[in-house]
Design an enzyme around this catalytic site. Sequence first.
Site, PDB file in Angstrom:
ATOM      1  N   HIS A 127      33.941   9.612  65.273  1.00 58.69           N
ATOM      2  CA  HIS A 127      34.723  10.302  65.125  1.00 58.69           C
ATOM      3  C   HIS A 127      34.976  11.673  63.858  1.00 58.69           C
ATOM      4  O   HIS A 127      34.761  12.642  64.394  1.00 58.69           O
ATOM      5  CB  HIS A 127      36.568  10.211  64.996  1.00 58.69           C
ATOM      6  CG  HIS A 127      37.227  10.034  66.295  1.00 58.69           C
ATOM      7  ND1 HIS A 127      38.081  10.625  66.959  1.00 58.69           N
ATOM      8  CD2 HIS A 127      37.177   8.744  66.751  1.00 58.69           C
ATOM      9  CE1 HIS A 127      38.233   9.769  67.753  1.00 58.69           C
ATOM     10  NE2 HIS A 127      37.978   8.231  67.584  1.00 58.69           N
ATOM     11  N   ASP A 173      31.692  17.983  58.705  1.00 60.68           N
ATOM     12  CA  ASP A 173      33.098  17.493  59.669  1.00 60.68           C
ATOM     13  C   ASP A 173      33.022  17.221  61.326  1.00 60.68           C
ATOM     14  O   ASP A 173      31.513  17.958  61.858  1.00 60.68           O
ATOM     15  CB  ASP A 173      33.958  18.651  59.656  1.00 60.68           C
ATOM     16  CG  ASP A 173      35.497  18.085  59.941  1.00 60.68           C
ATOM     17  OD1 ASP A 173      35.956  17.425  60.243  1.00 60.68           O
ATOM     18  OD2 ASP A 173      36.336  18.425  58.963  1.00 60.68           O
TER      19      ASP A 173
END
Length: 457
Positions: free
Chosen positions: A154, A363
């Site tokens: 993720h 991110d």
Amino acid sequence: MSRLVVVSNRVALPGASQSGGLATALDAALKETGGLWFGWSGKVARAHSGEVHREAHGEITYLTVDLSREDYEGYYNGFANRTLWPLLHFRLDLVDYNAMTQAAYRGVNALFAEKLAKELRDDDIVWVHDYHLFPLAQELRKRGVRARIGFFLHVPFPSADIVAGLPHHEKTFGALSSYDLVGFQTERDLERFQDYIRLFRGGRVAGQGDLRDHDGRQFVAAAFPIGIDAAAIESLAATAARSPVTKRMHASLNGRALAIGVDRLDYSKGLPERFRAIERFFERHADQRGKMTYLQIAPVSRGGVASYRALRRELEQYAGHINGAHAEPDWTPVRYVNRTYPHPALTGFYRLSRMGLVTPLRDGMNLVAKEYVASQDGDDPGALVLSIFAGAARELDGALLVNPFDSDGVSDAIAAAMAMPREARRERWQSMIARIREYDIHAWRKDFLKTLAATRG
Ligand code: ADP
């Protein structure tokens, strides 16, 4: 149809409060085939790790394992949060390496494998989530598990040289070749992983998505950019627009434009750099003073780690500094709030905002960016200012893309967003929402599972 087994550090038990998009999607997938969700119970046991709790709800069985204080500290607070998290976000300078926490991490993965292996059948499909569990497949294979096993990361996968900066990196990252499928957020993450396999594992890229480890082991790696539950967010936002919380917020603005940022208080989110850009905006665009209010919502996260506590202090000072320099008796430029809000309130704030600022230094995806877009009123949408270092930048081409290290560049983008005519905002929004609706969280999980089922011919 094969049974699905989901493995993640935390398990979203039914009725728990954290029912985000991912939990909803995994739940839906588990319901389709009947399945098992396995992970840490969230409980720290007094004595030893290993007590297993079994709960069945409809077609889904939840199997969770307690960890001792020592294991929890070493595996979770230690190796996962203090070593792997900074490494994966390109922050070798913040990596705190310790052989003992590395051993605890491996030990907890081995313990999970021991408990899970007994439950598995050869025709199961196992889907493992995130950086807490890199070695899980290797430990399962050692115990004779033959089922297909996939892994999804993720967070970002950093450059190969950064990975190689971790002592004994091959123990953790080399273990990924034991999976049948390794999934990443973006093509860039995938390419960096392929570089790692080539440069530091003696492996090779054999073809489209097809990798060989140094021992010839074949596995597949591909990109699956995670989505959100777009329909749910859109409907929450439409309802939230009329809620008392949103109305109060609206009234408090006194006709000023709202800019919003919503991030966990984490060094990967680029918050000091963002505050600097806000400061530059008010310095360089004096005519804009008093016209825009910036709301930063930043719930405290990992308060036990020193670098997070230092960041919190820095931001408190910075918000005070900007307000001290620019505030008027009837206007505060920065509102800084350290709490979490339920999604209905957040989507209402997003919809009220003239712009969303999402400027992480790194991110994996950044779901806030997608949630911000999905919350807008299509007739008069807000603009999105988005870091080129968020995975979402690959898909959201209607955003104003910025380099978060360039505070003047970000302040220019804020000015452009403030001045952007409605028609231009609509056009940009339409291209973004189309992508978000098309590849939503359900399309994402179906894509991953279909690809995993197709491995091994
Ligand atoms: P990360 O996983 O690094 O925290 P993401 O942006 O990918 O970053 O996901 C964050 C999730 O947490 C989003 O679903 C977002 O809505 C939620 N979230 C972030 N800040 C808050 C907050 N203040 N209150 C409630 N939920 C939040």
